[in-house]
Design a protein around this motif. Structure first.
Motif, PDB file in Angstrom:
ATOM      1  N   PHE A  62       0.831  -1.201   0.000  1.00 21.70           N
ATOM      2  CA  PHE A  62       0.000   0.000   0.000  1.00 21.70           C
ATOM      3  C   PHE A  62       0.868   1.255   0.000  1.00 21.70           C
ATOM      4  O   PHE A  62       0.491   2.269  -0.553  1.00 21.70           O
ATOM      5  CB  PHE A  62      -0.948   0.008   1.205  1.00 21.70           C
ATOM      6  CG  PHE A  62      -1.995  -1.062   1.109  1.00 21.70           C
ATOM      7  CD1 PHE A  62      -3.027  -0.964   0.195  1.00 21.70           C
ATOM      8  CD2 PHE A  62      -1.940  -2.175   1.926  1.00 21.70           C
ATOM      9  CE1 PHE A  62      -3.990  -1.946   0.096  1.00 21.70           C
ATOM     10  CE2 PHE A  62      -2.907  -3.158   1.831  1.00 21.70           C
ATOM     11  CZ  PHE A  62      -3.932  -3.043   0.920  1.00 21.70           C
ATOM     12  N   ARG A  63       2.036   1.171   0.633  1.00 18.14           N
ATOM     13  CA  ARG A  63       2.938   2.328   0.691  1.00 18.14           C
ATOM     14  C   ARG A  63       3.817   2.367  -0.552  1.00 18.14           C
ATOM     15  O   ARG A  63       4.341   1.358  -0.985  1.00 18.14           O
ATOM     16  CB  ARG A  63       3.828   2.243   1.921  1.00 18.14           C
ATOM     17  CG  ARG A  63       3.060   2.447   3.184  1.00 18.14           C
ATOM     18  CD  ARG A  63       3.995   2.579   4.350  1.00 18.14           C
ATOM     19  NE  ARG A  63       3.199   2.847   5.534  1.00 18.14           N
ATOM     20  CZ  ARG A  63       3.542   2.488   6.728  1.00 18.14           C
ATOM     21  NH1 ARG A  63       4.656   1.832   6.923  1.00 18.14           N
ATOM     22  NH2 ARG A  63       2.776   2.766   7.756  1.00 18.14           N
ATOM     23  N   GLY A  64       3.977   3.569  -1.086  1.00 20.63           N
ATOM     24  CA  GLY A  64       4.887   3.760  -2.208  1.00 20.63           C
ATOM     25  C   GLY A  64       4.293   3.501  -3.576  1.00 20.63           C
ATOM     26  O   GLY A  64       4.959   3.686  -4.582  1.00 20.63           O
ATOM     27  N   ILE A  65       3.044   3.057  -3.629  1.00 11.46           N
ATOM     28  CA  ILE A  65       2.402   2.785  -4.915  1.00 11.46           C
ATOM     29  C   ILE A  65       1.602   4.010  -5.341  1.00 11.46           C
ATOM     30  O   ILE A  65       0.621   4.372  -4.699  1.00 11.46           O
ATOM     31  CB  ILE A  65       1.490   1.544  -4.839  1.00 11.46           C
ATOM     32  CG1 ILE A  65       2.296   0.297  -4.472  1.00 11.46           C
ATOM     33  CG2 ILE A  65       0.733   1.351  -6.148  1.00 11.46           C
ATOM     34  CD1 ILE A  65       3.301  -0.140  -5.500  1.00 11.46           C
ATOM     35  N   TYR A  90       2.895  -8.473  -9.598  1.00 10.38           N
ATOM     36  CA  TYR A  90       3.568  -7.861  -8.446  1.00 10.38           C
ATOM     37  C   TYR A  90       4.922  -7.273  -8.853  1.00 10.38           C
ATOM     38  O   TYR A  90       5.232  -6.132  -8.530  1.00 10.38           O
ATOM     39  CB  TYR A  90       3.726  -8.917  -7.349  1.00 10.38           C
ATOM     40  CG  TYR A  90       4.493  -8.475  -6.138  1.00 10.38           C
ATOM     41  CD1 TYR A  90       4.050  -7.422  -5.354  1.00 10.38           C
ATOM     42  CD2 TYR A  90       5.652  -9.136  -5.757  1.00 10.38           C
ATOM     43  CE1 TYR A  90       4.752  -7.027  -4.219  1.00 10.38           C
ATOM     44  CE2 TYR A  90       6.356  -8.754  -4.626  1.00 10.38           C
ATOM     45  CZ  TYR A  90       5.910  -7.702  -3.861  1.00 10.38           C
ATOM     46  OH  TYR A  90       6.600  -7.314  -2.739  1.00 10.38           O
ATOM     47  N   HIS A  91       5.716  -8.041  -9.591  1.00 10.38           N
ATOM     48  CA  HIS A  91       7.023  -7.553 -10.034  1.00 10.38           C
ATOM     49  C   HIS A  91       6.888  -6.323 -10.930  1.00 10.38           C
ATOM     50  O   HIS A  91       7.643  -5.349 -10.787  1.00 10.38           O
ATOM     51  CB  HIS A  91       7.785  -8.649 -10.782  1.00 10.38           C
ATOM     52  CG  HIS A  91       8.199  -9.773  -9.900  1.00 10.38           C
ATOM     53  ND1 HIS A  91       8.438 -11.040 -10.376  1.00 10.38           N
ATOM     54  CD2 HIS A  91       8.400  -9.847  -8.563  1.00 10.38           C
ATOM     55  CE1 HIS A  91       8.778 -11.831  -9.392  1.00 10.38           C
ATOM     56  NE2 HIS A  91       8.753 -11.132  -8.274  1.00 10.38           N
ATOM     57  N   LEU A  96       7.288  -0.463 -11.854  1.00  9.97           N
ATOM     58  CA  LEU A  96       6.630   0.763 -12.299  1.00  9.97           C
ATOM     59  C   LEU A  96       6.753   1.880 -11.267  1.00  9.97           C
ATOM     60  O   LEU A  96       6.840   3.052 -11.609  1.00  9.97           O
ATOM     61  CB  LEU A  96       5.157   0.477 -12.604  1.00  9.97           C
ATOM     62  CG  LEU A  96       4.301   1.657 -13.048  1.00  9.97           C
ATOM     63  CD1 LEU A  96       4.766   2.159 -14.416  1.00  9.97           C
ATOM     64  CD2 LEU A  96       2.834   1.254 -13.099  1.00  9.97           C
ATOM     65  N   ASN A  97       6.772   1.490  -9.989  1.00  6.59           N
ATOM     66  CA  ASN A  97       6.807   2.455  -8.900  1.00  6.59           C
ATOM     67  C   ASN A  97       8.197   2.611  -8.276  1.00  6.59           C
ATOM     68  O   ASN A  97       8.355   3.249  -7.235  1.00  6.59           O
ATOM     69  CB  ASN A  97       5.783   2.081  -7.831  1.00  6.59           C
ATOM     70  CG  ASN A  97       4.370   2.353  -8.306  1.00  6.59           C
ATOM     71  OD1 ASN A  97       3.896   3.468  -8.217  1.00  6.59           O
ATOM     72  ND2 ASN A  97       3.710   1.334  -8.853  1.00  6.59           N
ATOM     73  N   GLY A  98       9.227   2.021  -8.907  1.00 12.74           N
ATOM     74  CA  GLY A  98      10.587   2.161  -8.425  1.00 12.74           C
ATOM     75  C   GLY A  98      10.846   1.496  -7.085  1.00 12.74           C
ATOM     76  O   GLY A  98      11.694   1.952  -6.319  1.00 12.74           O
TER      77      GLY A  98
END
Length: 103
Positions: A62-65, A90-91, A96-98
């Motif tokens: 949930f965090r960082g996305i 998931y990968h 995509l979000n670093g």
């Protein structure tokens, strides 16, 4: 297990431990984890036009996305293939979000 069958990279366990379906058998419903992060879910369709197919759905931290990917769910012929689809999602989501996976 067949030699070319996919081997999941993450820990998968029953979504509803101890729960049985209408047939009295344990539910074929599993959730995948990377450490404490839920990465996805797979479950066997037991009725309807997709009976016998495995539904997969991807999740992630949930965090960082900040960006999500579509499609985030689909169907596969086997549980192993469904787990591969959820793990691939998931990968891709992390990339995509670093972010990097916990494991």
């Amino acid at each position: 297990m067949m030699e070319d069958e996919y081997k999941p990279k993450y820990r998968w366990g029953r979504t509803w431990p101890g729960e049985n379906g209408l047939d009295g058998k344990p539910l074929q419903d599993f959730i995948g984890f990377d450490g404490e992060v839920i990465i996805g879910r797979i479950r066997l369709e037991d009725s309807g036009p997709l009976k016998g197919q495995w539904q997969w759905s991807g999740q992630g931290p949930f965090r960082g996305i900040k960006k999500r990917l579509l499609p985030h769910q689909g169907y596969a012929e086997t549980a192993r293939e469904a787990s591969r689809m959820a793990e691939d999602y998931y990968h891709q989501l992390l990339a995509l979000n670093g972010l990097r996976h916990e494991g």
